[in-house]
Each structure stands twice: as structure tokens, then as C-alpha cells.
Design a protein around this motif. Structure first.
Motif, PDB file in Angstrom:
ATOM      1  N   PRO A  29     -52.196  -5.810  45.291  1.00  0.00           N
ATOM      2  CA  PRO A  29     -50.821  -5.540  45.723  1.00  0.00           C
ATOM      3  C   PRO A  29     -50.535  -6.086  47.124  1.00  0.00           C
ATOM      4  N   VAL A  30     -49.252  -6.145  47.460  1.00  0.00           N
ATOM      5  CA  VAL A  30     -48.829  -6.624  48.778  1.00  0.00           C
ATOM      6  C   VAL A  30     -48.119  -5.485  49.508  1.00  0.00           C
ATOM      7  N   THR A  31     -48.556  -5.208  50.724  1.00  0.00           N
ATOM      8  CA  THR A  31     -47.896  -4.211  51.558  1.00  0.00           C
ATOM      9  C   THR A  31     -46.721  -4.854  52.284  1.00  0.00           C
ATOM     10  N   LEU A  32     -45.554  -4.240  52.157  1.00  0.00           N
ATOM     11  CA  LEU A  32     -44.357  -4.738  52.838  1.00  0.00           C
ATOM     12  C   LEU A  32     -44.113  -3.924  54.108  1.00  0.00           C
ATOM     13  N   HIS A  54     -43.745   1.363  55.488  1.00  0.00           N
ATOM     14  CA  HIS A  54     -44.424   0.728  56.618  1.00  0.00           C
ATOM     15  C   HIS A  54     -43.375   0.138  57.548  1.00  0.00           C
ATOM     16  N   ILE A  55     -43.486   0.473  58.838  1.00  0.00           N
ATOM     17  CA  ILE A  55     -42.522   0.006  59.833  1.00  0.00           C
ATOM     18  C   ILE A  55     -43.269  -0.802  60.896  1.00  0.00           C
ATOM     19  N   GLY A  56     -42.729  -1.960  61.264  1.00  0.00           N
ATOM     20  CA  GLY A  56     -43.343  -2.794  62.289  1.00  0.00           C
ATOM     21  C   GLY A  56     -42.459  -2.910  63.516  1.00  0.00           C
ATOM     22  N   GLU A  57     -43.081  -2.755  64.681  1.00  0.00           N
ATOM     23  CA  GLU A  57     -42.382  -2.926  65.957  1.00  0.00           C
ATOM     24  C   GLU A  57     -43.239  -3.818  66.840  1.00  0.00           C
ATOM     25  N   ASN A  58     -42.614  -4.491  67.822  1.00  0.00           N
ATOM     26  CA  ASN A  58     -43.417  -5.370  68.671  1.00  0.00           C
ATOM     27  C   ASN A  58     -43.458  -4.952  70.137  1.00  0.00           C
ATOM     28  N   ARG A  59     -42.680  -3.926  70.515  1.00  0.00           N
ATOM     29  CA  ARG A  59     -42.737  -3.493  71.903  1.00  0.00           C
ATOM     30  C   ARG A  59     -42.955  -1.986  71.986  1.00  0.00           C
ATOM     31  N   HIS A 203     -39.196 -16.359  56.701  1.00  0.00           N
ATOM     32  CA  HIS A 203     -39.046 -17.749  56.233  1.00  0.00           C
ATOM     33  C   HIS A 203     -40.251 -18.254  55.436  1.00  0.00           C
ATOM     34  N   ASP A 204     -41.382 -17.559  55.526  1.00  0.00           N
ATOM     35  CA  ASP A 204     -42.576 -18.140  54.881  1.00  0.00           C
ATOM     36  C   ASP A 204     -43.382 -17.165  54.018  1.00  0.00           C
ATOM     37  N   TYR A 205     -42.860 -15.962  53.761  1.00  0.00           N
ATOM     38  CA  TYR A 205     -43.715 -14.965  53.090  1.00  0.00           C
ATOM     39  C   TYR A 205     -44.049 -15.304  51.652  1.00  0.00           C
ATOM     40  N   LYS A 206     -43.135 -16.022  50.988  1.00  0.00           N
ATOM     41  CA  LYS A 206     -43.426 -16.337  49.587  1.00  0.00           C
ATOM     42  C   LYS A 206     -44.655 -17.244  49.488  1.00  0.00           C
ATOM     43  N   ILE A 207     -44.684 -18.247  50.353  1.00  0.00           N
ATOM     44  CA  ILE A 207     -45.831 -19.162  50.361  1.00  0.00           C
ATOM     45  C   ILE A 207     -47.089 -18.437  50.817  1.00  0.00           C
ATOM     46  N   ALA A 208     -46.937 -17.555  51.811  1.00  0.00           N
ATOM     47  CA  ALA A 208     -48.095 -16.805  52.312  1.00  0.00           C
ATOM     48  C   ALA A 208     -48.722 -15.971  51.195  1.00  0.00           C
ATOM     49  N   ILE A 209     -47.870 -15.320  50.400  1.00  0.00           N
ATOM     50  CA  ILE A 209     -48.389 -14.493  49.302  1.00  0.00           C
ATOM     51  C   ILE A 209     -49.058 -15.364  48.241  1.00  0.00           C
ATOM     52  N   GLU A 210     -48.427 -16.476  47.936  1.00  0.00           N
ATOM     53  CA  GLU A 210     -49.041 -17.383  46.954  1.00  0.00           C
ATOM     54  C   GLU A 210     -50.444 -17.790  47.388  1.00  0.00           C
ATOM     55  N   GLU A 211     -50.638 -17.893  48.703  1.00  0.00           N
ATOM     56  CA  GLU A 211     -51.932 -18.347  49.216  1.00  0.00           C
ATOM     57  C   GLU A 211     -52.886 -17.208  49.540  1.00  0.00           C
ATOM     58  N   GLY A 212     -52.474 -15.954  49.277  1.00  0.00           N
ATOM     59  CA  GLY A 212     -53.442 -14.860  49.391  1.00  0.00           C
ATOM     60  C   GLY A 212     -53.119 -13.749  50.367  1.00  0.00           C
ATOM     61  N   SER A 213     -51.980 -13.822  51.051  1.00  0.00           N
ATOM     62  CA  SER A 213     -51.607 -12.712  51.935  1.00  0.00           C
ATOM     63  C   SER A 213     -51.473 -11.420  51.138  1.00  0.00           C
ATOM     64  N   ASN A 214     -51.881 -10.289  51.738  1.00  0.00           N
ATOM     65  CA  ASN A 214     -51.614  -8.997  51.100  1.00  0.00           C
ATOM     66  C   ASN A 214     -50.840  -8.040  52.005  1.00  0.00           C
ATOM     67  N   VAL A 215     -50.358  -8.537  53.146  1.00  0.00           N
ATOM     68  CA  VAL A 215     -49.467  -7.778  54.022  1.00  0.00           C
ATOM     69  C   VAL A 215     -48.416  -8.748  54.556  1.00  0.00           C
ATOM     70  N   VAL A 216     -47.132  -8.442  54.341  1.00  0.00           N
ATOM     71  CA  VAL A 216     -46.077  -9.293  54.911  1.00  0.00           C
ATOM     72  C   VAL A 216     -45.222  -8.477  55.874  1.00  0.00           C
ATOM     73  N   ARG A 217     -44.725  -9.160  56.907  1.00  0.00           N
ATOM     74  CA  ARG A 217     -43.947  -8.508  57.968  1.00  0.00           C
ATOM     75  C   ARG A 217     -42.537  -9.093  57.947  1.00  0.00           C
ATOM     76  N   ILE A 218     -41.588  -8.340  57.425  1.00  0.00           N
ATOM     77  CA  ILE A 218     -40.264  -8.907  57.159  1.00  0.00           C
ATOM     78  C   ILE A 218     -39.184  -8.186  57.960  1.00  0.00           C
ATOM     79  N   GLY A 219     -38.471  -8.931  58.778  1.00  0.00           N
ATOM     80  CA  GLY A 219     -37.344  -8.375  59.521  1.00  0.00           C
ATOM     81  C   GLY A 219     -36.020  -8.892  58.994  1.00  0.00           C
ATOM     82  N   THR A 220     -35.748 -10.163  59.276  1.00  0.00           N
ATOM     83  CA  THR A 220     -34.443 -10.763  58.998  1.00  0.00           C
ATOM     84  C   THR A 220     -33.975 -10.597  57.551  1.00  0.00           C
ATOM     85  N   ALA A 221     -34.852 -10.772  56.597  1.00  0.00           N
ATOM     86  CA  ALA A 221     -34.432 -10.694  55.191  1.00  0.00           C
ATOM     87  C   ALA A 221     -33.998  -9.280  54.805  1.00  0.00           C
ATOM     88  N   ILE A 222     -34.407  -8.282  55.584  1.00  0.00           N
ATOM     89  CA  ILE A 222     -34.005  -6.900  55.290  1.00  0.00           C
ATOM     90  C   ILE A 222     -32.820  -6.470  56.153  1.00  0.00           C
TER      91      ILE A 222
END
Ligand SMILES: *Cc1c(COP(=O)(O)O)cnc(C)c1O
Length: 228
Positions: A29-32, A54-59, A203-222
Motif C-alpha cells: 500500500p501507499v501512505t498518503l 497523515h499530515i505533513g508540515e515543514n516548519r 507533480h511527480d507522485y504517479k511516477i514515484a509510485i510506479e517506481e516503488g514509492s510507498n509514501v507520498v507527500r501531497i499538498g497542491t493537488a489536495i
């Protein structure tokens, strides 16, 4: 108007589609992670109400203020660069720190975790493309950082994080994602509790998942574009 419920649903659908196109580890599975940086706490709360776990922050400061008013438990991710003098706050606030990239920082987090009585989960941020403008450890220094972290008792290495360069053609990221997965998979075979490969943004999560990512960090699309 931004429709967070609809956007989350669309992103989840895209994740499932990309997962089926995966070249590797078909069933994983992939964690969003919903990245709420620069958005107000109402937006964060809306995403959580819509099922974001899951919530991501940078500061640190921004995260501290926003987390205060949340009314539901979520898993909290620090995805931005961390200064050693803020390690203690970070340890108090976050379940997973994605941005460990030096022995110095690892040691500071270990100290902080010890002082608050916690084992801190971390990822090593890898700068595979050697971009000078970005943080992250270079591949040739990765092994020694892993070994250093293994000597520290209060942090636990859970995986790697990669931020791909912002190529104008997103397909150009694919070889990097593939290479990162290879490195990840090799290390994973030799360790316990090592399971997360955090790579892929709007901008790149679809390709990242295709190549094996199991955690994606999505801001703009949401949440739509950020106003800095
Ligand atoms: C801002 C940020 C994201 C989310 O970026 P989007 O393009 O809005 O999806 C992901 N990862 C890191 C490290 C970030 O700083």
C-alpha cells in the motif's frame, strides 16, 4: 473554491491507478501524507474530517500552532529541513521526521528524544541528484550515516526520503526514483523496522509510485496552490 473532499478522493484514485502500474512490490500500500504547510488550520481540519490520517508540515513553529487545535489524532510528519536547535520541539511534535541528513542532526534528535523519553522514528533524506540547493545526504555518505544512526539508542531508522529535482519534463525523474528504490530495497533486506520510501509530490507522485514509492507527500493537488 477548493473542494478538499473531492481532491482527496481524486488523489487516492490516482494512487491506486499508479499502484497497479507498479514495476515492483505490486501489493504494497501507499501512505498518503496531506501536506498542509502554508495553509490554515481550517484546511487541515477539513482534510482530517475527510479521512486524511497523515499530515505533513515543514516548519516547527507553524506546525506547533496548528496541531494545538486539532480535535483528532493523526500521524504527524516533519518533511522540511530541521535545525539542530529545534530538535527537541520536533521530537515533541512529530511522529516521523523525514529530513535527517547529517550525523550532527541525528545526534541532536537522539539527545532530544532521550530527554523527552521517546524513541523517535526518522527517515534519512537522500540527495541523489546532488542538488546544491537542497538538503539531503549524498549517496556515497549514506552508509556511514546509517551506521552512525545505528549507534544511537533513541532514534529508529524507518526508511528514506527523496525530493526529486523540479525537471520541466517530469519523466526525467523516473531514473532517479528507480535508483532510489533499488538502494532502498537493498537496505530493507538487511534491516528490521525499515519500510518507508517517501518520494513523490503533486507533480511527480504517479511516477514515484510506479517506481516503488510507498509514501507520498501531497499538498497542491489536495489544497490548491500555496500563497507564500
Ligand atoms: C511542500 C512539500 C511537499 C508538497 O508539495 P506539493 O507540490 O504541493 O505536493 C512535499 N514534500 C516536501 C518536502 C515539501 O516541502
Amino acid at each position: 473554491m477548493i473542494n478538499i473532499v473531492e481532491n482527496l478522493r481524486a488523489v487516492r484514485n490516482e494512487i491506486e491507478t499508479s499502484r497497479k502500474l507498479r514495476k515492483v512490490e505490486i501489493n504494497e500500500p501507499v501512505t498518503l501524507i496531506a501536506v498542509t504547510k502554508n495553509h490554515d488550520v481550517e484546511m487541515m481540519q477539513q482534510a482530517i474530517d475527510a479521512g486524511a490520517q497523515h499530515i505533513g508540515e515543514n516548519r516547527i513553529q507553524e506546525a506547533a500552532e496548528k496541531f494545538k487545535s486539532l480535535n483528532r489524532e493523526v500521524t504527524r510528519h516533519l518533511i522540511g529541513h530541521l535545525q539542530t536547535n529545534k530538535a527537541k520541539q520536533a521530537v515533541r511534535l512529530f511522529d516521523l521526521i523525514h529530513s535527517v541528513d547529517s550525523e550532527h542532526l541525528a545526534a541532536a534528535i537522539d539527545n532530544a528524544a532521550y530527554s523527552v523519553g521517546k524513541i523517535q522514528d526518522v527517515l534519512i533524506q537522500v540527495n541523489l541528484a546532488k542538488e546544491e540547493t537542497k538538503s539531503g545526504v549524498y549517496e556515497e555518505n549514506l552508509q556511514s550515516l546509517i551506521e552512525k544512526i545505528d549507534t544511537l539508542k533513541n532514534i529508529r531508522l524507518r526508511g528514506f526520503m527523496l525530493i526529486a529535482p523540479n525537471y520541466s519534463d517530469v519523466e526525467d525523474c523516473r531514473p532517479l526514483f528507480r535508483r532510489m528504490y533499488e538502494i532502498f530495497d537493498k537496505v530493507r533486506k538487511t534491516r528490521q523496522d525499515f519500510e518507508y520510501l517517501s518520494m513523490g509530490m503533486t507533480h511527480d507522485y504517479k511516477i514515484a509510485i510506479e517506481e516503488g514509492s510507498n509514501v507520498v507527500r501531497i499538498g497542491t493537488a489536495i489544497f490548491g496552490e500555496r500563497n507564500y
